[in-house]
Design a protein around this motif. Structure first.
Motif, PDB file in Angstrom:
ATOM      1  N   THR A 102      40.358  28.484  35.589  1.00 39.69           N
ATOM      2  CA  THR A 102      40.898  27.457  34.691  1.00 39.69           C
ATOM      3  C   THR A 102      40.318  26.089  35.031  1.00 39.69           C
ATOM      4  O   THR A 102      39.940  25.327  34.134  1.00 39.69           O
ATOM      5  N   LEU A 103      40.244  25.789  36.303  1.00 36.65           N
ATOM      6  CA  LEU A 103      39.707  24.486  36.713  1.00 36.65           C
ATOM      7  C   LEU A 103      38.252  24.346  36.262  1.00 36.65           C
ATOM      8  O   LEU A 103      37.854  23.316  35.716  1.00 36.65           O
ATOM      9  N   THR A 104      37.476  25.395  36.475  1.00 35.36           N
ATOM     10  CA  THR A 104      36.057  25.305  36.095  1.00 35.36           C
ATOM     11  C   THR A 104      35.888  25.224  34.582  1.00 35.36           C
ATOM     12  O   THR A 104      34.997  24.542  34.088  1.00 35.36           O
ATOM     13  N   LEU A 105      36.752  25.892  33.851  1.00 36.20           N
ATOM     14  CA  LEU A 105      36.639  25.826  32.391  1.00 36.20           C
ATOM     15  C   LEU A 105      37.026  24.463  31.842  1.00 36.20           C
ATOM     16  O   LEU A 105      36.415  23.955  30.913  1.00 36.20           O
ATOM     17  N   ASP A 106      38.027  23.856  32.441  1.00 37.99           N
ATOM     18  CA  ASP A 106      38.617  22.657  31.819  1.00 37.99           C
ATOM     19  C   ASP A 106      38.032  21.327  32.282  1.00 37.99           C
ATOM     20  O   ASP A 106      38.251  20.317  31.623  1.00 37.99           O
ATOM     21  N   LEU A 115      33.539  22.376  40.979  1.00 34.05           N
ATOM     22  CA  LEU A 115      33.645  23.509  40.044  1.00 34.05           C
ATOM     23  C   LEU A 115      32.562  24.539  40.364  1.00 34.05           C
ATOM     24  O   LEU A 115      31.613  24.258  41.081  1.00 34.05           O
ATOM     25  N   ASP A 116      32.713  25.729  39.776  1.00 27.55           N
ATOM     26  CA  ASP A 116      31.944  26.849  40.283  1.00 27.55           C
ATOM     27  C   ASP A 116      31.365  27.699  39.154  1.00 27.55           C
ATOM     28  O   ASP A 116      32.046  28.558  38.593  1.00 27.55           O
ATOM     29  N   ASN A 117      30.107  27.463  38.834  1.00 31.74           N
ATOM     30  CA  ASN A 117      29.462  28.274  37.793  1.00 31.74           C
ATOM     31  C   ASN A 117      29.240  29.708  38.252  1.00 31.74           C
ATOM     32  O   ASN A 117      29.168  30.619  37.434  1.00 31.74           O
ATOM     33  N   GLY A 118      29.122  29.898  39.554  1.00 33.52           N
ATOM     34  CA  GLY A 118      28.998  31.259  40.093  1.00 33.52           C
ATOM     35  C   GLY A 118      30.253  32.068  39.776  1.00 33.52           C
ATOM     36  O   GLY A 118      30.188  33.265  39.495  1.00 33.52           O
ATOM     37  N   LEU A 119      31.380  31.396  39.804  1.00 37.59           N
ATOM     38  CA  LEU A 119      32.631  32.086  39.478  1.00 37.59           C
ATOM     39  C   LEU A 119      32.649  32.486  38.001  1.00 37.59           C
ATOM     40  O   LEU A 119      33.166  33.544  37.644  1.00 37.59           O
ATOM     41  N   ILE A 120      32.086  31.646  37.154  1.00 38.27           N
ATOM     42  CA  ILE A 120      32.026  31.994  35.718  1.00 38.27           C
ATOM     43  C   ILE A 120      31.224  33.286  35.548  1.00 38.27           C
ATOM     44  O   ILE A 120      31.618  34.180  34.796  1.00 38.27           O
ATOM     45  N   THR A 121      30.116  33.383  36.279  1.00 40.75           N
ATOM     46  CA  THR A 121      29.329  34.618  36.248  1.00 40.75           C
ATOM     47  C   THR A 121      30.200  35.805  36.657  1.00 40.75           C
ATOM     48  O   THR A 121      30.234  36.841  35.989  1.00 40.75           O
ATOM     49  N   HIS A 122      30.912  35.624  37.747  1.00 36.72           N
ATOM     50  CA  HIS A 122      31.785  36.676  38.281  1.00 36.72           C
ATOM     51  C   HIS A 122      32.833  37.094  37.248  1.00 36.72           C
ATOM     52  O   HIS A 122      33.055  38.286  37.008  1.00 36.72           O
ATOM     53  N   SER A 141      27.843  29.004  31.369  1.00 34.46           N
ATOM     54  CA  SER A 141      29.225  28.518  31.485  1.00 34.46           C
ATOM     55  C   SER A 141      29.657  27.796  30.217  1.00 34.46           C
ATOM     56  O   SER A 141      30.803  27.923  29.784  1.00 34.46           O
ATOM     57  N   GLU A 142      28.748  27.022  29.644  1.00 31.27           N
ATOM     58  CA  GLU A 142      29.116  26.252  28.459  1.00 31.27           C
ATOM     59  C   GLU A 142      29.384  27.186  27.272  1.00 31.27           C
ATOM     60  O   GLU A 142      30.324  26.970  26.502  1.00 31.27           O
ATOM     61  N   ILE A 143      28.573  28.226  27.155  1.00 29.31           N
ATOM     62  CA  ILE A 143      28.805  29.193  26.073  1.00 29.31           C
ATOM     63  C   ILE A 143      30.174  29.852  26.276  1.00 29.31           C
ATOM     64  O   ILE A 143      30.988  29.949  25.359  1.00 29.31           O
ATOM     65  N   PHE A 144      30.407  30.265  27.488  1.00 30.60           N
ATOM     66  CA  PHE A 144      31.676  30.928  27.815  1.00 30.60           C
ATOM     67  C   PHE A 144      32.856  29.982  27.538  1.00 30.60           C
ATOM     68  O   PHE A 144      33.855  30.368  26.920  1.00 30.60           O
ATOM     69  N   ARG A 145      32.706  28.733  27.969  1.00 30.00           N
ATOM     70  CA  ARG A 145      33.761  27.730  27.792  1.00 30.00           C
ATOM     71  C   ARG A 145      34.060  27.531  26.308  1.00 30.00           C
ATOM     72  O   ARG A 145      35.204  27.500  25.880  1.00 30.00           O
ATOM     73  N   ARG A 146      33.001  27.414  25.515  1.00 31.15           N
ATOM     74  CA  ARG A 146      33.202  27.183  24.081  1.00 31.15           C
ATOM     75  C   ARG A 146      33.842  28.397  23.412  1.00 31.15           C
ATOM     76  O   ARG A 146      34.672  28.245  22.517  1.00 31.15           O
ATOM     77  N   LEU A 147      33.463  29.585  23.849  1.00 28.81           N
ATOM     78  CA  LEU A 147      34.081  30.787  23.280  1.00 28.81           C
ATOM     79  C   LEU A 147      35.550  30.876  23.665  1.00 28.81           C
ATOM     80  O   LEU A 147      36.400  31.226  22.851  1.00 28.81           O
ATOM     81  N   VAL A 148      35.842  30.533  24.911  1.00 26.92           N
ATOM     82  CA  VAL A 148      37.244  30.563  25.358  1.00 26.92           C
ATOM     83  C   VAL A 148      38.066  29.604  24.504  1.00 26.92           C
ATOM     84  O   VAL A 148      39.135  29.957  23.994  1.00 26.92           O
ATOM     85  N   LYS A 149      37.549  28.398  24.325  1.00 24.05           N
ATOM     86  CA  LYS A 149      38.314  27.405  23.554  1.00 24.05           C
ATOM     87  C   LYS A 149      38.477  27.851  22.104  1.00 24.05           C
ATOM     88  O   LYS A 149      39.543  27.722  21.527  1.00 24.05           O
ATOM     89  N   LYS A 150      37.403  28.364  21.540  1.00 22.47           N
ATOM     90  CA  LYS A 150      37.459  28.729  20.124  1.00 22.47           C
ATOM     91  C   LYS A 150      38.384  29.923  19.877  1.00 22.47           C
ATOM     92  O   LYS A 150      39.127  29.946  18.899  1.00 22.47           O
ATOM     93  N   TYR A 151      38.333  30.906  20.758  1.00 19.29           N
ATOM     94  CA  TYR A 151      39.035  32.160  20.465  1.00 19.29           C
ATOM     95  C   TYR A 151      40.370  32.334  21.183  1.00 19.29           C
ATOM     96  O   TYR A 151      41.093  33.267  20.868  1.00 19.29           O
ATOM     97  N   THR A 152      40.682  31.475  22.128  1.00 20.52           N
ATOM     98  CA  THR A 152      41.961  31.701  22.817  1.00 20.52           C
ATOM     99  C   THR A 152      42.916  30.518  22.715  1.00 20.52           C
ATOM    100  O   THR A 152      44.074  30.641  23.109  1.00 20.52           O
ATOM    101  N   LYS A 153      42.443  29.375  22.222  1.00 26.90           N
ATOM    102  CA  LYS A 153      43.335  28.212  22.143  1.00 26.90           C
ATOM    103  C   LYS A 153      43.806  28.017  20.697  1.00 26.90           C
ATOM    104  O   LYS A 153      43.048  28.298  19.755  1.00 26.90           O
ATOM    105  N   ARG A 197      26.377  30.401  44.726  1.00 22.14           N
ATOM    106  CA  ARG A 197      27.352  29.299  44.757  1.00 22.14           C
ATOM    107  C   ARG A 197      26.768  28.000  45.311  1.00 22.14           C
ATOM    108  O   ARG A 197      27.508  27.120  45.731  1.00 22.14           O
ATOM    109  N   ARG A 198      25.463  27.894  45.265  1.00 15.46           N
ATOM    110  CA  ARG A 198      24.851  26.625  45.643  1.00 15.46           C
ATOM    111  C   ARG A 198      25.255  25.550  44.637  1.00 15.46           C
ATOM    112  O   ARG A 198      25.416  24.383  44.969  1.00 15.46           O
ATOM    113  N   CYS A 199      25.410  25.966  43.373  1.00 17.53           N
ATOM    114  CA  CYS A 199      25.801  25.018  42.326  1.00 17.53           C
ATOM    115  C   CYS A 199      27.197  24.461  42.603  1.00 17.53           C
ATOM    116  O   CYS A 199      27.474  23.294  42.330  1.00 17.53           O
TER     117      CYS A 199
END
Lengths: 535, 298
Positions: free
Chosen positions: A101-105, A192-199, A135-147, A182-184
Motif C-alpha cells: 500500500t505504501l509503495t502504491l500510494d 518505497l520498493d519497486n522490487g516488492l511490486i515485482t514480487h 510499477s506505474e502500470i500496476f499502480r494505474r491499474l490498481v487505481k482504475k479497477y479497485t478504487k 531491491r537496490r531501487c
C-alpha cells in the motif's frame, strides 16, 4: 532506442513493445567490447512466436500460451482484476499489504530509483526495464479497477490504461525482467520498493491465475514438496550422491570425509541448496571437511525436503514459501537440533531467516543462522589450521543480495577472506551497495527459449563489468582469478556469464564458494582444492 | 457574510487537513502486521550501521542482547529530511530544486509556527518582542519564498521538459507544483511590494485565532493565504503526504527487524486464521479454508 510510452503496454502490435538490440547495451571493456565477437541471442522460431506471448521485448522466459478465443481472454482479464482486489485485502494479503500500500500510494515519480537499477542502466536505458515502468502500470491499474470512481479519475488524470490480454501477458513477462535485488528501494527517498511490486505481481499471477515459470513452480516448489528437492533428487539419491562424493574426495585429498545423516540431538542441522550437490559437490564436501575438522556436532537430514534449502516460493508465491519452510522446520524439530545453519544459498537465507520469522509459530521457530557467521566463528577461533599462502591468487567477492542487502550479513565473509586470501580485493561498489549477479528472483535457474541470453547479457552485464574491473590489474588468462560467490543461484548465473563470454579462456576467471577457499588453505589437504577448470 | 469568509476558509482547511491526515495515518497504521522485509543498512544497528551490517552477523545472535541506537535513526532521519540525502546521492539532477522547495516549505512552516506562537502570546496578554518574532519570521519568510519559488518552478519546468519525468507525471503532479509555486511566489511578491507583509500575516493569524471576523486581505496577501489554505486542504489527498508515509516505510517496513514475540505470535495466529480466497488450483483454497489449512493441505 525508441522511447516506450506507459500506455503502449496495452497496444496490440505485431512487433515487440521494445526490442532488445546488443548495440543498445552499455559496452563492456576489452576483450568483450566488440559486438561482432559476441555469441548473439537465440532467435525465436516462427512456431514459438505463434504459440507463446512474445510481444514485450522479443524475449520469452515464461512460455505463456496465447488465448484460444475471446472468452478465454475475458476470463484472464476478470481473474486479473479479481487478483488485484485480493492483493489489497487484509484476508488474502496480510503478508505484504502494508509495504504494498505504501509503495502504491506514495511514489513521487522522481525516477531516483532508475539510476540504481543495473538492468535499466545496462540495457542502455530501455524504458520497459525502468523500475517505475512496471510499477506505474500496476499502480494505474490498481487505481482504475479497485478504487471507487477509479475509471473516471484515470481519464481525468490522463492516466488511463486499457486492461486486455496483451497488457496482462506483457506485465507477466515484465515481472520476470526484475531480479528483485531491491537496490531501487535503497535509493528511493520515500523508502518505497519497486522490487516488492515485482514480487506482488508475480504472486497475483501465481495465486490467482495459476501462472508461474515452470522452473520455479512445477520443477521448483511443487517438485520439492512432492519429491523432496527442486533438483528431483529423492532422499536415497541424495544420500548416494553425498556418499559417492565423500568417498571420491577422501581418496583424492588423502583425508577422511564423512557426512553424518539424521543425527538426533545434533547441535547443528546444516541445510544446503541441493543444487550444490549436483553442480558443485566440492561445496558440501568443503563444509563437511571444515565442520569435522572443527569438531562440530552436526548433521544433514535425509528427510524430504530438509536436504534442500531451496525455497522458490520466496520469488512468486507466499503459500508455496510457507509450505516449504514449515516442512523444513518440522524436520529440524523432529531431529531436536539446537540450530539450523543455512548453506551458501542467498534466497534460502532470506526465506528461512527473516521471511519465515513471522510464519513459524510455537516450537517451529527454531534458531536459524548463516553459515557465513558460523564458519567465521570457526575460522576466527583457530580451531582449524589455515595457510593463506595456499590462496595466493587474486580473489574478489560477490555479495549475494539476499544475504547482504536483505539481511545485513556483510563482514563475516570479508574477515575470512582478509585472513586467508592475501590478494583479496573488493568489487566496486560492494557490500550492501553491491550489484545483483543478474540471476536474482529466480532468474538464474530460468533458461527457456532466449531468456538465458537476456539474463547473461542484460541483467548480468553490470556484474560481469564489476568482476572485470576488480581484476583490471591482471586482465589476461595467464593469471588465474577467483570470484567468490557464496550463493548457489549467483554461482549459476556467474557460470553462465563466464560461459557465454568465454571468460575462463579470455580472462582466466573462475568462480566458487567461500568454504572451498577455506579448505584450499588447510595445510592437511595435500592437493589443491580449487579446480581452475570449473564450468 | 463576506467578512466571515476568510475565517470559515481557514477553519475549514485546517479541519480538512487534520481529518484527512488522521484518516490516512490511521489507515496505514491499522494495516496488519506483515512479513519481515527489512533492508540494509538499518540505522538503529549501533556499531554496524555504517557498513550496513546487522545483528544477524553474530553467531548465536538470538542469545545476545540487541544493540540498538535511536540516535543513529534520528541522525539518519535528520539527514534525509533536511538534506534529502537519498536524492542527493542518487539523483543530482533534481536534487537542487527538490532541496530548495523542501527547505522553502520547512521555512514556511517554522515561520507559521512563530506567528502562531506570537498570536497565542498576544491572546494571553503578552506582547512578544519584535526581535524574537518579527525579525526571524521575516528572515524565514524571505528564505521560504525565495527558495520555495525557485524550487517549485524548477521542478515544474523539469517535470515538463525532462522526458524521464514527464512520462510519469500525471496532471496532479503539475497541479501540486503549480499550487506550491503560487503559494511561494505570491508570498515573495507580497514581501517585495508591501512593507508590512509579514505583519499582515501576523494580523491574519491573530484574527483567526481569536475568531475575529472582518479581516480584509488584498492582492498578494489574499492570493498567498488563499493558496496556503488551498494547499493545506489539498495536502492529505495527494502523494505529497509522503512525509507521513515515510515514517511507516522506514520504521514499520525497512527497519522493522523485530523478532516474533508472544504478542506478535498472537497477532500472526489471528492472521493465519483468516479465510483464503485465492483461486489457483495448486492452493486448494475454497474461500472457507484458512491460511493454516491451505499451507498444510498441499
Amino acid at each position: 532506442m525508441k522511447p516506450t510510452r506507459i500506455k503502449n503496454i496495452s497496444k496490440i502490435t505485431r512487433e515487440p513493445l521494445s526490442a532488445n538490440e546488443i548495440d543498445d547495451l552499455v559496452p563492456l571493456p576489452p576483450p568483450y567490447d566488440r559486438v561482432e565477437d559476441q555469441p548473439g541471442w537465440k532467435q525465436l522460431t516462427g512456431e514459438q512466436r505463434e504459440a507463446y506471448a512474445c510481444d514485450l521485448d522479443g524475449v520469452v522466459a515464461l512460455s505463456l500460451p496465447k488465448p484460444k478465443n475471446a472468452e478465454e481472454e475475458k476470463q484472464v482479464v476478470d481473474s486479473f482484476v479479481s487478483g488485484l482486489r485480493k492483493l489489497l485485502s487484509k484476508e488474502n494479503n496480510w503478508t505484504f499489504l502494508q509495504p504494498l500500500t505504501l509503495t502504491l500510494d506514495y511514489c513521487a515519480r522522481c525516477q531516483t530509483c532508475a539510476q540504481s537499477c543495473p538492468v535499466y542502466q545496462e540495457s542502455g536505458g530501455n524504458e520497459i526495464y525502468r523500475p517505475t515502468y512496471r510499477s506505474e502500470i500496476f499502480r494505474r491499474l490498481v487505481k482504475k479497477y479497485t478504487k471507487r470512481g477509479g475509471a473516471l479519475l484515470a481519464k481525468l488524470k490522463r492516466e488511463d490504461i486499457d486492461l486486455n490480454w496483451t497488457t496482462i501477458s506483457r506485465l507477466y513477462e515484465l515481472s520476470y525482467r526484475c531480479t528483485m535485488c531491491r537496490r531501487c528501494a535503497q535509493a528511493c527517498p520515500m523508502g518505497l520498493d519497486n522490487g516488492l511490486i515485482t514480487h506482488e505481481l508475480r504472486k497475483l499471477f501465481s495465486q490467482e491465475l495459476g501462472w508461474a515459470p515452470r522452473e520455479l513452480h512445477e520443477k521448483g516448489t511443487v517438485q520439492q514438496l512432492t519429491v523432496g528437492s527442486s533438483t528431483g533428487m529423492k532422499p536415497a539419491v541424495v544420500r548416494d550422491n553425498i556418499s559417492f562424493m565423500d568417498e571420491d574426495l577422501s581418496e583424492e585429498l588423502g583425508i577422511k570425509i564423512e557426512t553424518p545423516w539424521d543425527v538426533e540431538g545434533a547441535d547443528v542441522l546444516l541445510i544446503h541448496n541441493a543444487g550444490e550437490i549436483l553442480a558443485w559437490p566440492e561445496n558440501p564436501a568443503a563444509f563437511a571437511i571444515i565442520l569435522n575438522a572443527a569438531g562440530v556436532k552436526w548433521t544433514l537430514s535425509s528427510e524430504a525436503p530438509a536436504y534442500d534449502g531451496v525455497n522458490y516460493g520466496l520469488f512468486y508465491d507466499d503459500f508455496q514459501l510457507a509450505r516449504i519452510v514449515t516442512r523444513h522446520m518440522e524436520v529440524a524439530k523432529k531431529l531436536g537440533v539446537k540450530k539450523v545453519i543455512m548453506g551458501e544459498c542467498g534466497h534460502q537465507h532470506k526465506a528461512m531467516m527473516t521471511i519465515a520469522d513471522r510464519i513459524l509459530t510455537g516450537n517451529l521457530n527454531i534458531p536459524r543462522e548463516s553459515s557465513l557467521t558460523f564458519i567465521e566463528d570457526i575460522v576466527a577461533s583457530g580451531r582449524i589450521a589455515l595457510d593463506p599462502s595456499r590462496n595466493d591468487f587474486p580473489v574478489t567477492l560477490h555479495d549475494p543480495c539476499n544475504i547482504v542487502r536483505n539481511l545485513g550479513i556483510v563482514e563475516p565473509q570479508r574477515r575470512i577472506l582478509r585472513k586467508i586470501c592475501p590478494r583479496f580485493r573488493e568489487m566496486e561498489p560492494h557490500g550492501v551497495n553491491n550489484y545483483c549477479c543478474g540471476g536474482g528472483g529466480g532468474a538464474a535457474i530460468m533458461s527457456q527459449h532466449n531468456f538465458k541470453d537476456w539474463r547473461v547479457s542484460v541483467s548480468g552485464r553490470m556484474k560481469f563489468r564489476q568482476i572485470l574491473e576488480a581484476f583490471s590489474d591482471s586482465p589476461g588468462p595467464e593469471i588465474k582469478k577467483y570470484v567468490c560467490a557464496p550463493c548457489s543461484n549467483c554461482k549459476g548465473q556467474i557460470r553462465d556469464i563466464f560461459e557465454y563470454y568465454g571468460a575462463q579462456e579470455k580472462s582466466g576467471l573462475t568462480y566458487g564458494g567461500l568454504v572451498e577457499l577455506i579448505v584450499n588453505a588447510m595445510p592437511e589437504i595435500k592437493t589443491p582444492y580449487i579446480k581452475w577448470d570449473v564450468t | 457574510m463576506s467578512e466571515y469568509i476568510w475565517l470559515i476558509a481557514t477553519y475549514a482547511s485546517i479541519g480538512i487537513f487534520a481529518l484527512g491526515m488522521a484518516v490516512r495515518v490511521v489507515r496505514i497504521a491499522r494495516l496488519p502486521l506483515h512479513l519481515r522485509w527489512e533492508l540494509a543498512p538499518v540505522p538503529h544497528e549501533r556499531d554496524k550501521h555504517e557498513y550496513g551490517g546487522s545483528f544477524l552477523e553474530e553467531p548465536d545472535w538470538w542469545m545476545k542482547p540487541r544493540e540498538r541506537s535511536r540516535m543513529n535513526e534520528l541522525l539518519f532521519m535528520l539527514k534525509e529530511i533536511f538534506f534529502l540525502h537519498a536524492v542527493r546521492k542518487n539523483n543530482r539532477r533534481i536534487w537542487p530544486f527538490s532541496l530548495a522547495f523542501h527547505t522553502g516549505l520547512y521555512c514556511l512552516f517554522f515561520m507559521a509556527c512563530l506567528l502562531v506562537a506570537s498570536a497565542a502570546m498576544s491572546a494571553a496578554g503578552y506582547a512578544a518582542p519584535a526581535a524574537l518574532i518579527e525579525t526571524p519570521a521575516g528572515i524565514l519568510g524571505g528564505a521560504a519564498y525565495l527558495l520555495g519559488s525557485m524550487g517549485a518552478l524548477g521542478m515544474l519546468v523539469l517535470r515538463g521538459l525532462d522526458r524521464d519525468l514527464r512520462s510519469y507525471s500525471g496532471l496532479p503532479a503539475y497541479l501540486n507544483l503549480a499550487v506550491l509555486f503560487v503559494l511561494f511566489a505570491s508570498g515573495g511578491f507580497g514581501m517585495i511590494i508591501e512593507d508590512g507583509f509579514i505583519g499582515e500575516m501576523q494580523r491574519f493569524i491573530n484574527a483567526a485565532m481569536l475568531a475575529r471576523p472582518g479581516l480584509a486581505l488584498y492582492h498578494a496577501a489574499a492570493i498567498h493565504l488563499g493558496a496556503g489554505l488551498f494547499f493545506l486542504a489539498l495536502l492529505p489527498f495527494t502523494s505529497m503526504v509522503h512525509f507521513a508515509a515515510k515514517f511507516f516505510t522506514y520504521h514499520t517496513v525497512l527497519w522493522d527487524d523485530r523478532r516474533m514475540d508472544a504478542a506478535m505470535e498472537k497477532e500472526v495466529g489471528a492472521l493465519l486464521g483468516q479465510p483464503v480466497g485465492w483461486k489457483s488450483s495448486h492452493l486448494g483454497a475454497d474461500g472457507t479454508k484458512n491460511w493454516i489449512d491451505v499451507v498444510k493441505g498441499e
